[in-house]
Each structure stands twice: as C-alpha cells, then as structure tokens.
Design a protein around this motif. Structure first.
Motif, PDB file in Angstrom:
ATOM      1  N   ALA A   1       0.880  -1.161   0.000  1.00 52.98           N
ATOM      2  CA  ALA A   1       0.000   0.000   0.000  1.00 52.98           C
ATOM      3  C   ALA A   1       0.919   1.213   0.000  1.00 52.98           C
ATOM      4  O   ALA A   1       2.148   1.064   0.069  1.00 52.98           O
ATOM      5  CB  ALA A   1      -0.916  -0.005   1.224  1.00 52.98           C
ATOM      6  N   TRP A   2       0.339   2.399  -0.095  1.00 56.50           N
ATOM      7  CA  TRP A   2       1.205   3.584  -0.108  1.00 56.50           C
ATOM      8  C   TRP A   2       1.976   3.665   1.211  1.00 56.50           C
ATOM      9  O   TRP A   2       1.398   3.816   2.282  1.00 56.50           O
ATOM     10  CB  TRP A   2       0.384   4.848  -0.325  1.00 56.50           C
ATOM     11  CG  TRP A   2       1.246   6.057  -0.528  1.00 56.50           C
ATOM     12  CD1 TRP A   2       1.764   6.866   0.436  1.00 56.50           C
ATOM     13  CD2 TRP A   2       1.717   6.583  -1.781  1.00 56.50           C
ATOM     14  NE1 TRP A   2       2.528   7.865  -0.128  1.00 56.50           N
ATOM     15  CE2 TRP A   2       2.517   7.716  -1.484  1.00 56.50           C
ATOM     16  CE3 TRP A   2       1.526   6.200  -3.113  1.00 56.50           C
ATOM     17  CZ2 TRP A   2       3.113   8.475  -2.483  1.00 56.50           C
ATOM     18  CZ3 TRP A   2       2.133   6.961  -4.102  1.00 56.50           C
ATOM     19  CH2 TRP A   2       2.912   8.079  -3.787  1.00 56.50           C
ATOM     20  N   GLY A   3       3.285   3.501   1.130  1.00 55.84           N
ATOM     21  CA  GLY A   3       4.139   3.631   2.305  1.00 55.84           C
ATOM     22  C   GLY A   3       4.183   2.423   3.215  1.00 55.84           C
ATOM     23  O   GLY A   3       4.689   2.525   4.337  1.00 55.84           O
ATOM     24  N   ALA A   4       3.688   1.272   2.767  1.00 54.25           N
ATOM     25  CA  ALA A   4       3.685   0.096   3.633  1.00 54.25           C
ATOM     26  C   ALA A   4       3.789  -1.167   2.793  1.00 54.25           C
ATOM     27  O   ALA A   4       3.281  -1.238   1.676  1.00 54.25           O
ATOM     28  CB  ALA A   4       2.420   0.055   4.480  1.00 54.25           C
ATOM     29  N   GLN A   5       4.438  -2.194   3.376  1.00 53.72           N
ATOM     30  CA  GLN A   5       4.614  -3.443   2.641  1.00 53.72           C
ATOM     31  C   GLN A   5       4.880  -4.589   3.623  1.00 53.72           C
ATOM     32  O   GLN A   5       5.528  -4.411   4.654  1.00 53.72           O
ATOM     33  CB  GLN A   5       5.775  -3.334   1.662  1.00 53.72           C
ATOM     34  CG  GLN A   5       5.913  -4.479   0.680  1.00 53.72           C
ATOM     35  CD  GLN A   5       6.969  -4.139  -0.383  1.00 53.72           C
ATOM     36  OE1 GLN A   5       8.156  -4.348  -0.166  1.00 53.72           O
ATOM     37  NE2 GLN A   5       6.522  -3.631  -1.537  1.00 53.72           N
ATOM     38  N   VAL A   6       4.357  -5.773   3.265  1.00 49.11           N
ATOM     39  CA  VAL A   6       4.653  -6.966   4.047  1.00 49.11           C
ATOM     40  C   VAL A   6       4.676  -8.160   3.101  1.00 49.11           C
ATOM     41  O   VAL A   6       3.910  -8.236   2.142  1.00 49.11           O
ATOM     42  CB  VAL A   6       3.611  -7.184   5.180  1.00 49.11           C
ATOM     43  CG1 VAL A   6       2.230  -7.511   4.615  1.00 49.11           C
ATOM     44  CG2 VAL A   6       4.072  -8.262   6.150  1.00 49.11           C
ATOM     45  N   ALA A   7       5.590  -9.089   3.372  1.00 50.43           N
ATOM     46  CA  ALA A   7       5.708 -10.323   2.587  1.00 50.43           C
ATOM     47  C   ALA A   7       5.070 -11.463   3.371  1.00 50.43           C
ATOM     48  O   ALA A   7       5.282 -11.599   4.579  1.00 50.43           O
ATOM     49  CB  ALA A   7       7.174 -10.629   2.307  1.00 50.43           C
ATOM     50  N   VAL A   8       4.278 -12.289   2.675  1.00 50.04           N
ATOM     51  CA  VAL A   8       3.631 -13.432   3.317  1.00 50.04           C
ATOM     52  C   VAL A   8       3.854 -14.674   2.463  1.00 50.04           C
ATOM     53  O   VAL A   8       4.203 -14.578   1.285  1.00 50.04           O
ATOM     54  CB  VAL A   8       2.122 -13.194   3.538  1.00 50.04           C
ATOM     55  CG1 VAL A   8       1.899 -11.971   4.413  1.00 50.04           C
ATOM     56  CG2 VAL A   8       1.391 -13.032   2.217  1.00 50.04           C
ATOM     57  N   ASP A   9       3.625 -15.826   3.084  1.00 51.42           N
ATOM     58  CA  ASP A   9       3.958 -17.085   2.417  1.00 51.42           C
ATOM     59  C   ASP A   9       2.784 -17.751   1.717  1.00 51.42           C
ATOM     60  O   ASP A   9       2.986 -18.570   0.819  1.00 51.42           O
ATOM     61  CB  ASP A   9       4.541 -18.073   3.434  1.00 51.42           C
ATOM     62  CG  ASP A   9       5.897 -17.628   3.949  1.00 51.42           C
ATOM     63  OD1 ASP A   9       6.630 -16.977   3.169  1.00 51.42           O
ATOM     64  OD2 ASP A   9       6.207 -17.899   5.117  1.00 51.42           O
ATOM     65  N   SER A  10       1.546 -17.436   2.121  1.00 52.22           N
ATOM     66  CA  SER A  10       0.407 -18.123   1.533  1.00 52.22           C
ATOM     67  C   SER A  10      -0.834 -17.254   1.605  1.00 52.22           C
ATOM     68  O   SER A  10      -0.907 -16.322   2.420  1.00 52.22           O
ATOM     69  CB  SER A  10       0.157 -19.445   2.265  1.00 52.22           C
ATOM     70  OG  SER A  10      -0.542 -19.208   3.473  1.00 52.22           O
ATOM     71  N   PRO A  11      -1.849 -17.555   0.795  1.00 52.97           N
ATOM     72  CA  PRO A  11      -3.098 -16.783   0.842  1.00 52.97           C
ATOM     73  C   PRO A  11      -3.900 -17.022   2.109  1.00 52.97           C
ATOM     74  O   PRO A  11      -4.887 -16.326   2.357  1.00 52.97           O
ATOM     75  CB  PRO A  11      -3.857 -17.271  -0.404  1.00 52.97           C
ATOM     76  CG  PRO A  11      -3.269 -18.589  -0.731  1.00 52.97           C
ATOM     77  CD  PRO A  11      -1.845 -18.537  -0.302  1.00 52.97           C
ATOM     78  N   ASP A  12      -3.490 -18.004   2.924  1.00 47.84           N
ATOM     79  CA  ASP A  12      -4.181 -18.273   4.187  1.00 47.84           C
ATOM     80  C   ASP A  12      -3.609 -17.474   5.352  1.00 47.84           C
ATOM     81  O   ASP A  12      -4.124 -17.564   6.469  1.00 47.84           O
ATOM     82  CB  ASP A  12      -4.086 -19.774   4.526  1.00 47.84           C
ATOM     83  CG  ASP A  12      -4.738 -20.651   3.471  1.00 47.84           C
ATOM     84  OD1 ASP A  12      -5.764 -20.224   2.915  1.00 47.84           O
ATOM     85  OD2 ASP A  12      -4.213 -21.749   3.198  1.00 47.84           O
ATOM     86  N   ASP A  13      -2.566 -16.705   5.095  1.00 48.89           N
ATOM     87  CA  ASP A  13      -1.904 -15.953   6.162  1.00 48.89           C
ATOM     88  C   ASP A  13      -2.840 -14.881   6.719  1.00 48.89           C
ATOM     89  O   ASP A  13      -3.391 -14.080   5.971  1.00 48.89           O
ATOM     90  CB  ASP A  13      -0.623 -15.297   5.615  1.00 48.89           C
ATOM     91  CG  ASP A  13       0.319 -14.849   6.714  1.00 48.89           C
ATOM     92  OD1 ASP A  13      -0.124 -14.128   7.625  1.00 48.89           O
ATOM     93  OD2 ASP A  13       1.511 -15.213   6.649  1.00 48.89           O
ATOM     94  N   GLN A  14      -3.020 -14.855   8.036  1.00 44.66           N
ATOM     95  CA  GLN A  14      -3.897 -13.883   8.697  1.00 44.66           C
ATOM     96  C   GLN A  14      -3.450 -12.454   8.425  1.00 44.66           C
ATOM     97  O   GLN A  14      -4.259 -11.511   8.439  1.00 44.66           O
ATOM     98  CB  GLN A  14      -3.907 -14.138  10.211  1.00 44.66           C
ATOM     99  CG  GLN A  14      -4.669 -13.104  11.042  1.00 44.66           C
ATOM    100  CD  GLN A  14      -6.144 -13.026  10.713  1.00 44.66           C
ATOM    101  OE1 GLN A  14      -6.746 -14.055  10.396  1.00 44.66           O
ATOM    102  NE2 GLN A  14      -6.725 -11.834  10.758  1.00 44.66           N
TER     103      GLN A  14
END
Length: 215
Positions: A169-182
């Motif tokens: 998003a604007w100014g924010a980012q996170v990496a996740v491993d699967s579409p089930d990640d909360q």
C-alpha cells in the motif's frame, strides 16, 4: 458455481465491514467534536457508560493504528510527482514515489502490470497483492483473489519476488507465504483506503487497463 457465489458474498461482506468500520471511526470523531462545550462533561460521562456496555457486548474492530503486523515495513516522505518517463524505484515492488499521470485500473491481472501506473493506484488507496508465479499454483492464486476486496485492489504476477506474496500500500509493505496468512486480512484492514495514501477514495477505474486484465 455455489462456491463462487459464496466467495463473492464473503468478499462483499468484508468490504461492507471495512467501510462500516471506517465510517464509524469518522462518526465517532465528529461526535467527539460536538461534545466540546457546555455540558460536555456530563455528556462524556453518559457516552462513556454507553460505550462501556457496547464494548462488553460487542467489541469493536481495532483502530488502524492499533493493528500490529509481523514483518511490516513502512516508508515515509515518499514523493508523489506525475512523470512521463520510467521510474527507477528503490523498492520492489514499489510502495510509492513518482508515478505515471494515469492510474492502473484496479482488478485481477494475469501478466505483470506497469509499476508507474500501479503506484498511482496506491496513491488512491488501493492495496497491491503481487505474487511470484513460480511459487503459487492456480488454486493458491484464486484463494489470494478471494482473500481480498473486489474494489481498490490489484492482483498481479511479479517475477523474482523473494516471497510468494508481497502486499503493498502507499508507504507500507509486508511479505507473506500463503493466501491463508492472517496478515493479509490485517494488512487490508489497516491500509485499504488508508488516509495515509495521498488521495484515498480517488478513482480506481477509468484509467489504464494493464496487460492480461482478467477481472
């Protein structure tokens, strides 16, 4: 077909909950201003008792600023100039900065989308779910789409990602491993149509269709 209808309804329900939550926050802010003045102390006491009862019976969703997301990275002082040339972004995928004057239409794409136009969509409050096509299979890509609202989101492949999915998003980012990640739901709740974006709520349609738009 029934599963598709159920998934569509679930997404619509999530969007409605998000919009209702942010509308409630705005209403609460307006109410707080109205309480200032004569009789404010008594009014606050009354409202406080009512809120206490409401919280016990139906705890409200957390405020954006109170949502904590493991691995979240944030970025400040991002430029937002319109340019007509390619931009060499320091972050991949980018989370803001100079961008094209035409925004990317939000939706689902089967091919990589132009970054400069997608950043413009982020400026309008969209969330971008980029995924590594070498890591996610077709069912996981579908599950990712279903985990996101129908509006103000971009879903697209992104070659070379270090993680299976990267949410921006604007100014924010996170990496996740699967579409089930909360954390996907948490990220959307925190940053979808976030006031942190320069122009939240501005159009996410009527702009540019990138290659391979599927929905």
């Amino acid at each position: 077909m029934a599963n598709d209808k159920t998934s569509d309804q679930a997404r619509r329900d999530r969007e409605a909950l998000l919009e209702a939550h942010w509308a409630s926050e705005a209403k609460a802010a307006r109410k707080q201003k109205l309480l200032v003045g004569a009789g404010a102390v008594a009014a606050v006491a009354l409202v406080g008792s009512l809120v206490t009862v409401a919280v016990v019976n139906d705890p409200p969703p957390p405020a954006r600023q109170d949502i904590e997301i493991a691995g979240l990275e944030t970025f400040e002082d991002l430029s937002a100039e319109h340019v007509n040339t390619p931009v060499d972004y320091e972050r991949e995928p980018p989370v803001g900065g100079d961008h094209a004057s035409t925004w990317l239409n939000c939706g689902v794409y089967t091919e990589e989308v132009p970054k400069e136009n997608t950043v413009h969509a982020l400026e309008h409050g969209a969330v971008w779910a980029a995924y590594n096509p070498s890591t996610l299979n077709e069912d996981e890509i579908t599950a990712l789409q279903e985990a996101l609202p129908d509006t103000y989101t971009v879903v697209s492949p992104y070659e070379g990602l270090d993680s299976p999915i990267t949410l921006s998003a604007w100014g924010a980012q996170v990496a996740v491993d699967s579409p089930d990640d909360q954390r996907i739901e948490d990220f959307v709740t925190k940053y979808w149509q976030s006031p942190q974006a320069p122009e939240p709520g501005a159009a996410c349609t009527g702009g540019l269709d990138g290659p391979g738009r599927a929905a």
